[in-house]
Design a protein around this motif. Structure first.
Motif, PDB file in Angstrom:
ATOM      1  N   LEU A  17       0.955  -1.127   0.065  1.00 18.22           N
ATOM      2  CA  LEU A  17      -0.011  -0.050  -0.134  1.00 18.22           C
ATOM      3  C   LEU A  17       0.510   1.295  -0.099  1.00 18.22           C
ATOM      4  CD1 LEU A  17      -2.719   1.244   0.351  1.00 18.22           C
ATOM      5  CD2 LEU A  17      -2.361   1.297   2.698  1.00 18.22           C
ATOM      6  N   ASN A  18       2.133   1.087   0.778  1.00 22.13           N
ATOM      7  CA  ASN A  18       2.843   2.486   1.066  1.00 22.13           C
ATOM      8  C   ASN A  18       3.221   2.603  -0.470  1.00 22.13           C
ATOM      9  OD1 ASN A  18       5.619   3.217   1.153  1.00 22.13           O
ATOM     10  ND2 ASN A  18       4.886   4.129   2.863  1.00 22.13           N
ATOM     11  N   THR A  19       4.005   1.687  -1.160  1.00 19.95           N
ATOM     12  CA  THR A  19       4.467   1.810  -2.604  1.00 19.95           C
ATOM     13  C   THR A  19       3.492   2.336  -3.506  1.00 19.95           C
ATOM     14  OG1 THR A  19       5.969  -0.117  -2.353  1.00 19.95           O
ATOM     15  CG2 THR A  19       5.525   0.817  -4.447  1.00 19.95           C
ATOM     16  N   THR A  20       2.062   2.150  -3.584  1.00 22.79           N
ATOM     17  CA  THR A  20       1.002   2.552  -4.315  1.00 22.79           C
ATOM     18  C   THR A  20       0.907   4.059  -4.070  1.00 22.79           C
ATOM     19  OG1 THR A  20       0.325   0.280  -4.333  1.00 22.79           O
ATOM     20  CG2 THR A  20      -1.018   2.197  -5.314  1.00 22.79           C
ATOM     21  N   ILE A  21       0.781   4.206  -2.633  1.00 25.55           N
ATOM     22  CA  ILE A  21       0.456   5.728  -2.233  1.00 25.55           C
ATOM     23  C   ILE A  21       1.501   6.662  -2.420  1.00 25.55           C
ATOM     24  CG2 ILE A  21       0.281   7.208  -0.279  1.00 25.55           C
ATOM     25  CD1 ILE A  21      -1.374   4.969   0.881  1.00 25.55           C
ATOM     26  N   VAL A  22       2.897   6.394  -2.530  1.00 25.57           N
ATOM     27  CA  VAL A  22       4.110   7.007  -2.911  1.00 25.57           C
ATOM     28  C   VAL A  22       4.122   7.436  -4.537  1.00 25.57           C
ATOM     29  CG1 VAL A  22       6.343   6.894  -3.345  1.00 25.57           C
ATOM     30  CG2 VAL A  22       5.541   6.255  -1.149  1.00 25.57           C
ATOM     31  N   ARG A  23       3.586   6.434  -5.035  1.00 22.15           N
ATOM     32  CA  ARG A  23       3.372   6.581  -6.655  1.00 22.15           C
ATOM     33  C   ARG A  23       2.297   7.643  -6.928  1.00 22.15           C
ATOM     34  NH1 ARG A  23       4.266   0.691  -7.984  1.00 22.15           N
ATOM     35  NH2 ARG A  23       6.479   0.318  -7.902  1.00 22.15           N
ATOM     36  N   MET A  24       1.307   7.392  -6.221  1.00 24.68           N
ATOM     37  CA  MET A  24       0.105   8.443  -6.549  1.00 24.68           C
ATOM     38  C   MET A  24       0.384   9.686  -5.888  1.00 24.68           C
ATOM     39  SD  MET A  24      -3.927   7.568  -6.380  1.00 24.68           S
ATOM     40  CE  MET A  24      -3.745   6.738  -7.886  1.00 24.68           C
ATOM     41  N   LEU A  25       0.949   9.743  -4.866  1.00 26.27           N
ATOM     42  CA  LEU A  25       1.283  10.957  -4.288  1.00 26.27           C
ATOM     43  C   LEU A  25       2.261  11.811  -5.438  1.00 26.27           C
ATOM     44  CD1 LEU A  25       2.276  10.649  -0.351  1.00 26.27           C
ATOM     45  CD2 LEU A  25       0.637  12.277  -1.651  1.00 26.27           C
ATOM     46  N   LYS A  26       3.442  11.511  -5.715  1.00 20.49           N
ATOM     47  CA  LYS A  26       4.302  11.794  -6.892  1.00 20.49           C
ATOM     48  C   LYS A  26       3.472  12.287  -8.004  1.00 20.49           C
ATOM     49  CE  LYS A  26       7.797  12.827  -9.182  1.00 20.49           C
ATOM     50  NZ  LYS A  26       8.747  13.753  -8.746  1.00 20.49           N
ATOM     51  N   ASP A  27       2.512  11.368  -8.316  1.00 21.84           N
ATOM     52  CA  ASP A  27       1.791  11.871  -9.664  1.00 21.84           C
ATOM     53  C   ASP A  27       0.822  13.011  -9.618  1.00 21.84           C
ATOM     54  OD1 ASP A  27       0.347  11.077 -12.513  1.00 21.84           O
ATOM     55  OD2 ASP A  27      -1.373  10.922 -11.089  1.00 21.84           O
ATOM     56  N   SER A  70       6.692  21.240  -8.712  1.00 23.55           N
ATOM     57  CA  SER A  70       8.011  20.082  -8.996  1.00 23.55           C
ATOM     58  C   SER A  70       8.248  19.577  -7.455  1.00 23.55           C
ATOM     59  CB  SER A  70       9.217  20.810  -9.565  1.00 23.55           C
ATOM     60  OG  SER A  70      10.349  19.768  -9.517  1.00 23.55           O
ATOM     61  N   CYS A  71       8.628  18.114  -7.494  1.00 23.66           N
ATOM     62  CA  CYS A  71       8.751  17.577  -6.144  1.00 23.66           C
ATOM     63  C   CYS A  71       9.454  16.228  -6.355  1.00 23.66           C
ATOM     64  CB  CYS A  71       7.322  17.419  -5.539  1.00 23.66           C
ATOM     65  SG  CYS A  71       6.152  16.141  -6.108  1.00 23.66           S
ATOM     66  N   ASP A  72       9.727  15.770  -5.300  1.00 27.80           N
ATOM     67  CA  ASP A  72      10.627  14.247  -4.924  1.00 27.80           C
ATOM     68  C   ASP A  72       9.493  13.672  -3.866  1.00 27.80           C
ATOM     69  OD1 ASP A  72      12.770  13.930  -6.729  1.00 27.80           O
ATOM     70  OD2 ASP A  72      13.224  15.928  -6.003  1.00 27.80           O
ATOM     71  N   VAL A  73       9.258  12.585  -3.719  1.00 25.65           N
ATOM     72  CA  VAL A  73       8.609  11.777  -2.830  1.00 25.65           C
ATOM     73  C   VAL A  73       9.497  10.678  -2.389  1.00 25.65           C
ATOM     74  CG1 VAL A  73       6.452  10.495  -2.509  1.00 25.65           C
ATOM     75  CG2 VAL A  73       6.317  12.608  -3.938  1.00 25.65           C
ATOM     76  N   ILE A  74       9.707  10.681  -1.139  1.00 25.72           N
ATOM     77  CA  ILE A  74      10.630   9.824  -0.513  1.00 25.72           C
ATOM     78  C   ILE A  74      10.050   8.923   0.708  1.00 25.72           C
ATOM     79  CG2 ILE A  74      12.852   9.468   0.702  1.00 25.72           C
ATOM     80  CD1 ILE A  74      12.210  12.818  -0.884  1.00 25.72           C
ATOM     81  N   PRO A  75       9.722   7.650   0.491  1.00 29.35           N
ATOM     82  CA  PRO A  75       9.272   6.952   1.692  1.00 29.35           C
ATOM     83  C   PRO A  75      10.292   6.718   2.835  1.00 29.35           C
ATOM     84  CG  PRO A  75       9.868   5.348  -0.168  1.00 29.35           C
ATOM     85  CD  PRO A  75      10.098   6.878  -0.607  1.00 29.35           C
ATOM     86  N   LEU A  76       9.893   7.163   4.144  1.00 30.38           N
ATOM     87  CA  LEU A  76      10.793   7.063   5.354  1.00 30.38           C
ATOM     88  C   LEU A  76      10.598   5.552   5.995  1.00 30.38           C
ATOM     89  CD1 LEU A  76      10.524  10.372   6.539  1.00 30.38           C
ATOM     90  CD2 LEU A  76      12.198   9.526   5.123  1.00 30.38           C
ATOM     91  N   ASP A  77       9.201   5.323   6.117  1.00 29.03           N
ATOM     92  CA  ASP A  77       8.816   3.772   6.647  1.00 29.03           C
ATOM     93  C   ASP A  77       7.624   3.730   5.987  1.00 29.03           C
ATOM     94  OD1 ASP A  77       6.953   4.917   8.375  1.00 29.03           O
ATOM     95  OD2 ASP A  77       8.540   5.281   9.933  1.00 29.03           O
ATOM     96  N   MET A  78       6.917   2.661   6.558  1.00 30.07           N
ATOM     97  CA  MET A  78       5.638   2.184   5.848  1.00 30.07           C
ATOM     98  C   MET A  78       4.470   3.113   6.181  1.00 30.07           C
ATOM     99  SD  MET A  78       5.746  -2.013   5.924  1.00 30.07           S
ATOM    100  CE  MET A  78       5.791  -2.417   7.631  1.00 30.07           C
TER     101      MET A  78
END
Length: 541
Positions: free
Chosen positions: A206-216, A223-231
C-alpha cells in the motif's frame, strides 16, 4: 507466467487498464505500475518484465524515450505496446522503429482490442524467450545508480553528507535537477483503520502505491520528489519557483495538500496528515525543513500543521544529530564496534538530559531512518527487531519521556549489532560486487576512487580496503585491467583505431593508453592488434 508493467500518468487510466482484462487468463501477471518514464525504467530494472504497456506522453520521459533507453540497455525485452490519446503518424512510425509490438489509440481501446494485442505480445515473448538469451537488467543509472536514490535523500534530509562536493556529485550522478527558488519538506503520515489493520506485507505494498500516486498528483501542482521513510511516513519534498517565507507557505502549498489528501482518501480509504517544515533557499540546507516538519508531526494532530504552530525554539541540528556521521558510517560499513560506541555515547547524552525530549526523539528517529535505508534489507531487519511490539518499530512514536526513548534506542542498537555481525562478510562482498558492476557499466568514464567511494557513500580508505581484501587487487588496478580487457574486446570486434578506443575508454590520449596497455599486456596495442589479425588469418580455411 509472463510479467507485465503498466505505465500512464493518468491514475484513472491505470486503474482502468488494470481492471480491463482478467490478466491470468492471458498467462500474464501484473508486476507493477509507473506514472512517468523514469519510474518505468526503474521498474523495468527491478521487475525484469516481458511486456510493457505504456502511454507515449508522460512526465520526465515519454514512453518512446523509455522504450529507446530500454532497447539500448536491455535489448529486445521487454516488448512494448504503445498507447496514445490520438492517432499520429509520426508517433506510430517512431514506435514501429523501436520494434513496438502494437500501437493503440486510447479512445478506441476495448477489452477485445487490448486482449488481442496482449496475446500477440505474449506469443512473441514466449517464442523469443525460448530462442534468445536476454540481456541483464542492470542500468548504468539506476542499476548502478537507482538503488542510491532513497539513500541520497535520507542522507540529505538528515544532513549526512560530508560536504557540499559529495552532495553535488551524487545529485549529478542521479540526474536530479531539483529546480526552484525555495524548497520545503511536507512530512506525511498515513492513518485510518485500513492502515492500522494491515499486515506488514500488505502495508508495504500500500505504501509503495501511495508513494507513486502522491508523486503523480503533487507533480500536477509543483515540482517535487517523494521519499518513503517507513511504511507509514512519507516525505513530499516540494520545489517552488519563487522564494517564499513561513508566512506564505499556506498560499503556496494549500491546493497541492488539499488535492493529494483527497485523492489518497478517495482511492485508498487512508487519511493523510501533513506537517510542513520551514522553507529553505538552498537544497543543501533542506535538513532544517525536515527537522521542523518531523517535530511538528510528533506534536500536532492537525490535518495540516505549519511551522508557525511550533511553540518552542528551533532545535540545534548539532545537538539533535550528535554522532550522526559515525552512526551512519557504522551502519553502512556494518561496523558493530563503532555503532555500539556511538549509540552508547548518544544514550549517555540523553541520560544527562543534554538533549530536550524533542531532540532525543529526533535523534532516535534519525537512527531508525538511517537503518531502514542504509542497510540492504533494512525494513526486514527492523521489523524483526521489534517483532514483539504490537506497534513494531513505530512504538518510538508512543514514547512519553527520555527513559522510553532510551529503552527503544537500546533495543534497536542491540538488534542492529546482532544482525550486522551475522552478515558482515556477505554484505561486504555484495558491496564489492556492486562497485565492480558500476565500474563495468561506466567503463568509458574516468573513474577515480574518490568519485566512486563518494557515490556509494563510503570513505576512500574503506572501499580501498574492501577491494584489496575481496578482489586481491587495488581499486585503481582493477579499473585499469577492466579498461584494458574492454579495449582488447573492441580491437577484436570493431574497426576502431587505437586513438578512438582510447577516447571511448576515458584515457587522456592514445599515448597514455598505449603506455598502460603495454604495462598490463606486455606488448603495445598495435602489436596486439597485428597478432590478433595474424592468428585469425591462420585459422581461416
Amino acid at each position: 507466467m509472463i510479467k507485465l508493467i503498466l505505465a500512464d500518468d493518468e491514475p484513472l487510466v491505470l486503474v482502468g487498464l488494470q481492471n480491463m482484462l482478467a490478466w491470468e487468463n492471458h498467462d500474464v501477471t501484473l508486476c507493477g505500475t509507473a506514472r512517468n518514464g523514469m519510474e518505468l525504467l526503474s521498474m523495468i530494472e527491478q521487475h525484469q518484465p516481458d511486456i510493457v504497456i505504456t502511454d507515449i506522453k508522460m512526465p520526465l520521459a515519454s514512453g518512446l524515450d523509455a522504450a529507446k533507453v530500454s532497447a539500448e540497455r536491455f535489448g529486445r525485452f521487454p516488448l512494448f505496446i504503445m498507447l496514445t490519446n490520438f492517432e499520429d503518424f509520426s508517433y506510430a512510425r517512431e514506435a514501429l522503429s523501436l520494434r513496438a509490438v502494437d500501437y493503440l489509440v486510447k479512445i478506441e481501446l476495448t477489452p477485445q482490442v487490448l486482449a488481442a494485442s496482449v496475446d500477440k505480445a505474449v506469443e512473441i515473448a514466449k517464442r523469443e524467450n525460448d530462442s534468445s538469451p536476454r540481456k541483464s537488467f542492470s542500468v548504468s543509472g539506476r542499476g548502478g545508480i537507482h538503488p542510491f536514490y532513497d539513500k541520497f535523500f535520507i542522507r540529505l534530509l538528515n544532513n549526512l553528507f560530508e560536504n557540499r562536493e559529495q552532495f553535488e556529485l551524487q545529485k549529478n550522478e542521479l540526474g536530479l535537477a531539483m529546480p526552484g527558488a525555495s524548497h520545503v519538506v511536507c512530512f506525511c503520515t498515513l492513518g485510518g483503520m485500513k492502515v492500522d489493520t494491515l499486515d506488514n506485507a500488505s502495508l508495504a505494498e500500500l505504501n509503495t502505491t501511495i508513494v507513486r500516486m502522491l508523486k503523480d498528483t503533487a507533480s500536477r501542482f509543483l515540482s517535487c520528489d517523494v521519499i518513503p521513510l517507513d511504511m507509514k511516513s512519507i516525505v513530499v519534498l516540494a520545489h517552488l519557483e519563487t522564494k517564499i517565507s513561513t508566512e506564505t507557505l499556506r498560499t503556496a502549498l494549500s491546493l497541492m495538500l488539499q488535492q493529494t489528501e483527497q485523492v489518497i482518501r478517495n482511492y485508498f480509504s487512508v487519511t493523510l496528515t501533513y506537517a510542513i517544515g520551514v522553507p529553505v533557499q538552498d537544497m543543501y540546507d533542506i535538513h532544517h525543513s525536515f527537522f521542523t516538519a518531523r517535530r511538528l508531526s510528533l506534536r500536532n494532530s492537525l490535518a495540516v500543521a505549519f511551522p508557525d504552530a511550533l511553540d518552542e525554539e528551533a532545535e540545534s541540528p548539532e545537538a539533535v544529530f550528535m554522532h550522526r556521521d559515525a552512526i551512519a558510517k557504522s551502519i553502512e560499513e556494518l561496523d558493530t564496534v563503532s555503532l555500539d560506541a556511538s549509540i552508547t555515547n548518544l544514550l549517555h547524552v540523553m541520560e544527562e538530559r543534554q538533549l530536550s525530549f524533542s531532540e532525543a526523539m529526533d535523534a532516535a528517529c534519525a537512527v531508525l531512518y538511517m537503518a531502514l535505508t542504509l542497510l540492504p534489507d533494512g525494513q526486514t531487519v527492523i521489523d524483526g527487531i521489534f517483532s514483539d511490539s504490537p506497534d513494531g518499530y513505530r512504538s518510538i512514536y508512543s514514547c512519553k519521556n527520555h527513559e522510553d526513548i532510551m529503552k527503544w534506542l537500546s533495543n534497536l542498537a542491540a538488534g542492529l549489532s546482532k544482525d550486522m555481525a551475522s552478515k558482515r562478510q556477505d554484505y561486504r562482498q555484495m558491496v564489492v560486487r556492486n562497485v565492480q558492476t558500476y565500474i563495468h557499466e561506466n567503463i568509458s568514464r574516468k573513474l577515480s576512487l574518490g568519485e566512486v567511494s563518494a557515490l556509494f557513500g563510503f570513505s576512500q580508505n574503506y572501499l580501498s580496503h574492501l577491494f584489496t581484501k575481496y578482489v586481491g587487487t587495488s581499486f585503481v588496478e582493477y579499473v585499469t585491467r577492466a579498461k584494458i580487457s574492454t579495449a582488447k574486446e573492441m580491437m577484436v570486434s570493431s574497426n576502431d583505431k587505437i586513438y578512438a578506443i582510447a577516447e571511448k575508454l576515458g584515457f587522456e590520449n592514445s599515448f597514455y593508453f598505449s603506455k598502460v596497455f603495454k604495462k598490463v599486456e606486455g606488448i603495445s596495442p598495435r602489436d596486439y592488434m597485428n597478432r590478433t589479425i595474424s592468428q585469425g588469418e591462420q585459422h581461416t580455411p
